[in-house]
Design a protein around this motif. Structure first.
Motif, mmCIF file in Angstrom:
data_model
loop_
_atom_site.group_PDB
_atom_site.id
_atom_site.type_symbol
_atom_site.label_atom_id
_atom_site.label_comp_id
_atom_site.label_asym_id
_atom_site.label_seq_id
_atom_site.Cartn_x
_atom_site.Cartn_y
_atom_site.Cartn_z
ATOM 1 N N UNK A 1 -2.265 6.513 -2.818
ATOM 2 C CA UNK A 1 -2.515 8.030 -3.996
ATOM 3 C C UNK A 1 -3.368 9.349 -3.117
ATOM 4 N N UNK A 2 -4.796 8.341 -2.960
ATOM 5 C CA UNK A 2 -6.338 9.127 -2.940
ATOM 6 C C UNK A 2 -6.441 9.872 -1.414
ATOM 7 N N UNK A 3 -5.535 9.033 -0.606
ATOM 8 C CA UNK A 3 -5.948 9.449 1.137
ATOM 9 C C UNK A 3 -4.296 9.352 1.266
ATOM 10 N N UNK A 4 -3.272 8.996 0.902
ATOM 11 C CA UNK A 4 -2.094 8.868 2.060
ATOM 12 C C UNK A 4 -2.491 7.789 2.341
ATOM 13 N N UNK A 5 -3.426 6.484 2.396
ATOM 14 C CA UNK A 5 -2.892 5.863 4.007
ATOM 15 C C UNK A 5 -3.409 4.223 3.039
ATOM 16 N N UNK A 6 -3.017 3.335 3.167
ATOM 17 C CA UNK A 6 -2.866 1.669 2.594
ATOM 18 C C UNK A 6 -4.181 1.166 3.191
ATOM 19 N N UNK A 7 -4.784 0.269 1.651
ATOM 20 C CA UNK A 7 -5.618 0.320 2.069
ATOM 21 C C UNK A 7 -6.472 -0.858 3.383
ATOM 22 N N UNK A 8 -5.559 -1.434 3.543
ATOM 23 C CA UNK A 8 -5.528 -1.909 5.243
ATOM 24 C C UNK A 8 -5.457 -1.333 6.408
#
Length: 296
Positions: free
Chosen positions: A233-240
């Motif tokens: 949501x915040x940066x368009x990338x998964x945490x991994x």
């Protein structure tokens, strides 16, 4: 939101980051690398930050000193503390020491990166600032301060360093005043942004530990699924993807700036074996660690 970075996530290598921290032998080997001199005040054209590879600006990393990016032309996206925003002309972006970040460098992007130095001695903001300077007056004021700093650094006159630091002090005042009137600075972050920032800070402190996303999520009191949902949501990338991006940046830096053996780089970055490290590195960069080192 479109993803800022297009590299394929390394989810299939998640087990590769499950080892404990570096063994004493490796820690000693890394410690033997000569420490660089403390960073000093300097100004660098933003485009020059990508010399040696675009990964030097695009990949997640941090500096040991505060940084101000003053974009005078172009546009793109910048991720700071796990949150992505667009930037454009006349955007001043302040990044405190130790804050993880990365940004797109468009073909038309230009401006100045001002590194404050590690011993700046100034009262600077503790949190990042993204200031969109729309009025001509503050734009000219900031450009003038930066030009004065550069003029003193290039000078041969007595006390030039002291003069440059006085102008740097004026820059800190400019930041404080603009933050006070900026709607962006005054806005209270929502829950997703707070979690993303907490994750980015935790990741920056512990990316060498071998911890995986599930470990970070546990420390933050959320589930891995929720943490990845927040980052998307915040940066368009998964945490991994943020985790692997930060680890592989550090690997590339060690490969290009030191002669530390590849097996020791793998160990100090938490990989369970050099083979895992090679697979993950090649998947991310398209080159093996040895090939990357040879081609630098």
């Amino acid at each position: 939101m479109a993803k800022l970075f297009t590299a394929t996530p390394l989810s299939q290598f998640s087990d590769a980051l499950a080892a404990p921290g570096p063994a004493p032998r490796t820690a000693r080997r890394i410690a033997e690398v000569p420490a660089p001199a403390p960073a000093a005040l300097r100004l660098v054209p933003i485009a020059r930050l990508a010399q040696g590879g675009r990964w030097r600006v695009e990949a997640m990393r941090s500096y040991s000193e505060p940084l101000l990016l003053w974009f005078t032309r172009g546009q793109g996206r910048i991720t700071i503390g796990g949150v992505t925003r667009g930037y454009g002309a006349h955007n001043a972006i302040y990044i405190p020491a130790g804050v993880m970040h990365g940004f797109e460098l468009g073909a038309q992007s230009s401006g100045t990166a001002l590194f404050f130095g590690e011993d700046h001695g100034l009262d600077l903001p503790e949190d990042p600032l993204h200031l969109r300077i729309r009025d001509v007056g503050p734009q000219a004021e900031l450009s003038g301060i930066i030009e004065n700093i550069q003029r003193e650094l290039d000078s041969t006159r007595p006390a030039k360093d002291r003069a440059a630091r006085h102008h740097l002090g004026l820059l800190s005042v400019w930041l404080e005043r603009q933050a006070d009137v900026s709607a962006d600075a005054a806005r209270e972050p929502d829950a997703a942004r707070r979690i993303a920032r907490a994750y980015a800070d935790l990741l920056e402190r512990n990316f060498r530990s071998g911890l995986g996303v599930a470990d970070f999520a546990r420390k933050l009191g959320v589930t891995p699924t929720h943490l990845s949902r927040v980052c998307n949501k915040t940066c368009g990338r998964p945490a991994s993807d943020l985790l692997h991006d930060r680890v592989i940046f550090e690997a590339r830096k060690l490969l290009t700036e030191t002669r530390v053996p590849i097996r020791d780089i793998a160990e100090t970055l938490g990989f369970t074996s050099p083979a895992y490290f090679t697979r993950a590195f090649q998947h991310r960069t398209g080159k093996t660690p040895s090939g990357f080192r040879k081609g630098r």
